[in-house]
Design a protein around this motif. Structure first.
Motif, PDB file in Angstrom:
ATOM      1  N   PRO A  32       0.851  -1.192   0.000  1.00 29.15           N
ATOM      2  CA  PRO A  32       0.000   0.000   0.000  1.00 29.15           C
ATOM      3  C   PRO A  32       0.885   1.240   0.000  1.00 29.15           C
ATOM      4  CG  PRO A  32      -0.004  -1.035   2.169  1.00 29.15           C
ATOM      5  CD  PRO A  32       0.719  -1.974   1.247  1.00 29.15           C
ATOM      6  N   ALA A  33       0.506   2.230  -0.800  1.00 27.71           N
ATOM      7  CA  ALA A  33       1.360   3.407  -0.938  1.00 27.71           C
ATOM      8  C   ALA A  33       0.524   4.640  -1.266  1.00 27.71           C
ATOM      9  CB  ALA A  33       2.400   3.186  -2.031  1.00 27.71           C
ATOM     10  N   TYR A  74      -4.219   8.736   5.678  1.00 27.09           N
ATOM     11  CA  TYR A  74      -4.331   7.326   5.290  1.00 27.09           C
ATOM     12  C   TYR A  74      -3.434   6.476   6.186  1.00 27.09           C
ATOM     13  CZ  TYR A  74      -6.654   9.210   1.186  1.00 27.09           C
ATOM     14  OH  TYR A  74      -7.531   9.873   0.354  1.00 27.09           O
ATOM     15  N   PRO A  75      -3.764   5.190   6.351  1.00 25.24           N
ATOM     16  CA  PRO A  75      -3.012   4.364   7.300  1.00 25.24           C
ATOM     17  C   PRO A  75      -1.611   3.964   6.847  1.00 25.24           C
ATOM     18  CG  PRO A  75      -4.719   3.060   6.221  1.00 25.24           C
ATOM     19  CD  PRO A  75      -4.954   4.486   5.827  1.00 25.24           C
ATOM     20  N   GLY A  76      -1.378   3.881   5.546  1.00 24.21           N
ATOM     21  CA  GLY A  76      -0.063   3.460   5.051  1.00 24.21           C
ATOM     22  C   GLY A  76       0.987   4.538   5.285  1.00 24.21           C
ATOM     23  N   ARG A  77       2.226   4.097   5.451  1.00 22.66           N
ATOM     24  CA  ARG A  77       3.318   5.044   5.653  1.00 22.66           C
ATOM     25  C   ARG A  77       4.437   4.851   4.633  1.00 22.66           C
ATOM     26  NH1 ARG A  77       0.049   7.554   7.316  1.00 22.66           N
ATOM     27  NH2 ARG A  77      -0.208   8.649   9.305  1.00 22.66           N
ATOM     28  N   LEU A  98       7.926  14.693   5.338  1.00 25.60           N
ATOM     29  CA  LEU A  98       7.373  13.334   5.296  1.00 25.60           C
ATOM     30  C   LEU A  98       8.091  12.423   6.287  1.00 25.60           C
ATOM     31  CD1 LEU A  98       6.946  12.982   1.433  1.00 25.60           C
ATOM     32  CD2 LEU A  98       5.078  12.816   3.105  1.00 25.60           C
ATOM     33  N   LYS A  99       9.410  12.547   6.345  1.00 25.56           N
ATOM     34  CA  LYS A  99      10.192  11.733   7.283  1.00 25.56           C
ATOM     35  C   LYS A  99       9.814  12.041   8.729  1.00 25.56           C
ATOM     36  CE  LYS A  99      13.501   9.510   4.840  1.00 25.56           C
ATOM     37  NZ  LYS A  99      13.888   8.107   5.062  1.00 25.56           N
ATOM     38  N   GLU A 100       9.604  13.310   9.002  1.00 25.73           N
ATOM     39  CA  GLU A 100       9.222  13.708  10.357  1.00 25.73           C
ATOM     40  C   GLU A 100       7.884  13.093  10.767  1.00 25.73           C
ATOM     41  OE1 GLU A 100       9.268  17.949  10.248  1.00 25.73           O
ATOM     42  OE2 GLU A 100      11.464  18.095  10.300  1.00 25.73           O
ATOM     43  N   LYS A 101       7.049  12.802   9.776  1.00 27.07           N
ATOM     44  CA  LYS A 101       5.739  12.201  10.039  1.00 27.07           C
ATOM     45  C   LYS A 101       5.780  10.675   9.959  1.00 27.07           C
ATOM     46  CE  LYS A 101       3.592  16.145  10.513  1.00 27.07           C
ATOM     47  NZ  LYS A 101       3.026  16.566  11.817  1.00 27.07           N
ATOM     48  N   GLY A 102       6.960  10.109   9.821  1.00 28.15           N
ATOM     49  CA  GLY A 102       7.115   8.657   9.872  1.00 28.15           C
ATOM     50  C   GLY A 102       6.974   7.917   8.555  1.00 28.15           C
TER      51      GLY A 102
END
Length: 208
Positions: A32-33, A74-77, A98-102
């Motif tokens: 999932p992406a 959305y649930p995917g990371r 984006l990295k800061e948000k995991g």
């Protein structure tokens, strides 16, 4: 700061579309992406299936905060930044946020512009229509060559010589030529096992 300055600094970007789906090709097939498709491309592939992305001015310019906020819903990371040609822009600020948000960050690029951004996986798909920038070869984790013409096999080998030794090598039949070239790619890979096959499985599943 003007809108043009915001885009130049990577603080805002022209967004053609963003959507949550299943990655259909390459290393992360089946994952999932969340796809972030930026507007603007100067490569001009004749077989491009998103030619509407080429003109950056057609698309709204959004702050990277807004782009990332939507991704977080959305649930995917796993996030895939694509285009168009995403490296037309400085992707450092977007990938940092984006990295800061995991998020795990991936990019799909022709490599036609200087590399920027903090990516966990770089899918480099060179095109004959515009020569790649030299900075892409040392950072590419995956070389994915689309086979549209017989000469693309030799084209693939040319670029395989330039990427780092651990870079994964993949051949992918262009969708409209799949019936012709898939059997040839199968035989090619069987005889050259350092190559792998990439298929556009999202098209088989009829998903974005």
């Amino acid at each position: 700061m003007t809108l043009e300055q915001q885009v130049a600094s990577g603080k805002s970007l022209p967004l053609m579309e963003a959507f949550y789906t299943i990655q259909g090709e390459g290393k992360f097939t089946g994952h999932p992406a969340y796809f972030i498709r930026l507007g603007g491309c100067d490569v001009g592939c004749v077989w491009c299936d998103v030619k509407e992305s080429w003109e950056a001015g057609k698309w709204p310019v959004l702050s990277i905060e807004r782009i990332v906020e939507e991704a977080c819903s959305y649930p995917g990371r796993l996030v895939v930044i694509t285009g168009g040609e995403p490296l037309m822009y400085d992707l450092g600020p977007l990938t940092k946020l984006l990295k800061e948000k995991g998020f795990t960050t991936n990019i799909e690029t022709s490599g036609a512009h200087p590399f920027s951004g903090d990516f966990d996986w770089v899918c480099f798909s060179p095109k004959k229509f515009k020569k790649p920038h030299p900075s892409i070869y040392e950072v590419a984790d995956e070389l994915k060559v689309v086979v549209f013409h017989q000469s693309d096999f030799a084209f693939a080998e040319e670029h395989a010589k330039l990427v780092k030794s651990e870079c994964e090598l993949r051949l992918q039949p262009e969708w409209s030529k799949a019936e012709k070239f898939t059997p040839e790619i199968v035989e090619y890979v069987k005889n050259r096992p350092f190559w792998k096959i990439s298929l556009q499985t999202h098209k088989f599943m009829a998903i974005p």
